[in-house]
Design a protein around this motif. Structure first.
Motif, mmCIF file in Angstrom:
data_model
loop_
_atom_site.group_PDB
_atom_site.id
_atom_site.type_symbol
_atom_site.label_atom_id
_atom_site.label_comp_id
_atom_site.label_asym_id
_atom_site.label_seq_id
_atom_site.Cartn_x
_atom_site.Cartn_y
_atom_site.Cartn_z
ATOM 1 N N UNK A 178 1.099 -6.995 25.829
ATOM 2 C CA UNK A 178 2.367 -6.662 25.180
ATOM 3 C C UNK A 178 3.548 -6.917 26.110
ATOM 4 N N UNK A 179 3.391 -6.544 27.366
ATOM 5 C CA UNK A 179 4.473 -6.743 28.333
ATOM 6 C C UNK A 179 4.731 -8.230 28.555
ATOM 7 N N UNK A 180 3.665 -9.013 28.662
ATOM 8 C CA UNK A 180 3.828 -10.464 28.857
ATOM 9 C C UNK A 180 4.447 -11.113 27.624
ATOM 10 N N UNK A 181 4.067 -10.638 26.436
ATOM 11 C CA UNK A 181 4.553 -11.243 25.192
ATOM 12 C C UNK A 181 5.948 -10.766 24.803
ATOM 13 N N UNK A 182 6.425 -9.679 25.399
ATOM 14 C CA UNK A 182 7.731 -9.176 24.986
ATOM 15 C C UNK A 182 8.810 -9.318 26.055
ATOM 16 N N UNK A 183 8.469 -9.147 27.334
ATOM 17 C CA UNK A 183 9.521 -9.179 28.352
ATOM 18 C C UNK A 183 9.258 -10.111 29.529
ATOM 19 N N UNK A 184 8.047 -10.132 30.048
ATOM 20 C CA UNK A 184 7.798 -10.813 31.315
ATOM 21 C C UNK A 184 7.402 -12.280 31.193
ATOM 22 N N UNK A 197 2.239 -16.664 21.961
ATOM 23 C CA UNK A 197 1.491 -17.696 21.220
ATOM 24 C C UNK A 197 0.096 -17.901 21.803
ATOM 25 N N UNK A 198 0.001 -17.925 23.133
ATOM 26 C CA UNK A 198 -1.311 -18.123 23.771
ATOM 27 C C UNK A 198 -2.248 -16.943 23.486
ATOM 28 N N UNK A 199 -1.748 -15.719 23.628
ATOM 29 C CA UNK A 199 -2.582 -14.547 23.379
ATOM 30 C C UNK A 199 -2.982 -14.444 21.911
ATOM 31 N N UNK A 200 -2.057 -14.712 20.997
ATOM 32 C CA UNK A 200 -2.388 -14.653 19.574
ATOM 33 C C UNK A 200 -3.436 -15.694 19.208
ATOM 34 N N UNK A 201 -3.275 -16.900 19.733
ATOM 35 C CA UNK A 201 -4.245 -17.955 19.447
ATOM 36 C C UNK A 201 -5.609 -17.587 20.036
#
Length: 184
Positions: free
Chosen positions: A89-95, A133-137
């Motif tokens: 979540x942190x990587x996908x939203x802020x970092x 995108x990478x995590x969702x895929x």
């Protein structure tokens, strides 16, 4: 060749706050607790339920190499799910994430122009939307080629087109991957 999926998993493991259990009996107890029973653990590992029970009680301590690898992989996959989710979540939203690779990159730009592919070492910070995108895929079961395509699009935008401030229309080909290292 490294894979994008494995690199994403290793990046999430960097966020762990406690080490994974080391001994086979401790790993087996954790897996039985997570799967809520010895039967499901036995089916997952491809061993008998009695074998799982022997590891849980400590009667068996040293599994065969194949079983030890499967056991560690399954425990590692399930270890600290909330910490893993928080890091995602942190990587996908802020970092975002940092993508380091050694691979062959080639380009196709405006009609009639091309740049021959060559091996490059690239380390590039990708913004949160590319991490998402990478995590969702990955979570949706994308193949390695699909993950590589997403990474190529991200590197194309951020590294080669400087966040789309130059070289519009440049398509990046990402092949012959020698190594990939992703960090959060």
């Amino acid at each position: 060749m490294d894979s994008v999926g494995d690199s994403l998993d290793r990046a999430l493991e960097q966020a762990f706050t406690r080490p994974i259990p080391k001994s086979a009996p401790a790993q087996m107890r954790y897996l039985v607790k997570q799967l809520k029973g010895t039967r499901r653990a036995a089916e997952l590992l491809g061993v008998s339920q009695r074998t799982v029970e022997r590891y849980v009680t400590g009667q068996l301590k040293h599994p065969r190499r194949e079983l030890a690898a499967r056991l560690e992989r399954e425990v590692r996959h399930r270890w600290q799910p909330q910490i893993r989710a928080r890091a995602k979540q942190k990587a996908a939203s802020t970092d975002g994430l940092v993508f380091a690779t050694r691979a062959r990159f080639g380009f196709t730009a405006a009609p009639g122009t091309t740049d021959d592919a060559r091996i490059r070492d690239i380390t590039q910070a990708l913004p949160p939307q590319w991490a998402e995108r990478l995590f969702q895929a990955r979570d949706a079961g994308a193949t390695e080629n699909q993950l590589l395509q997403i990474a190529a699009e991200g590197l194309g935008q951020m590294y080669f087109r400087a966040d789309d401030t130059r070289a519009q229309g440049l398509d990046v080909e990402f092949t012959d991957v020698e190594q990939i290292e992703i960090s959060l």
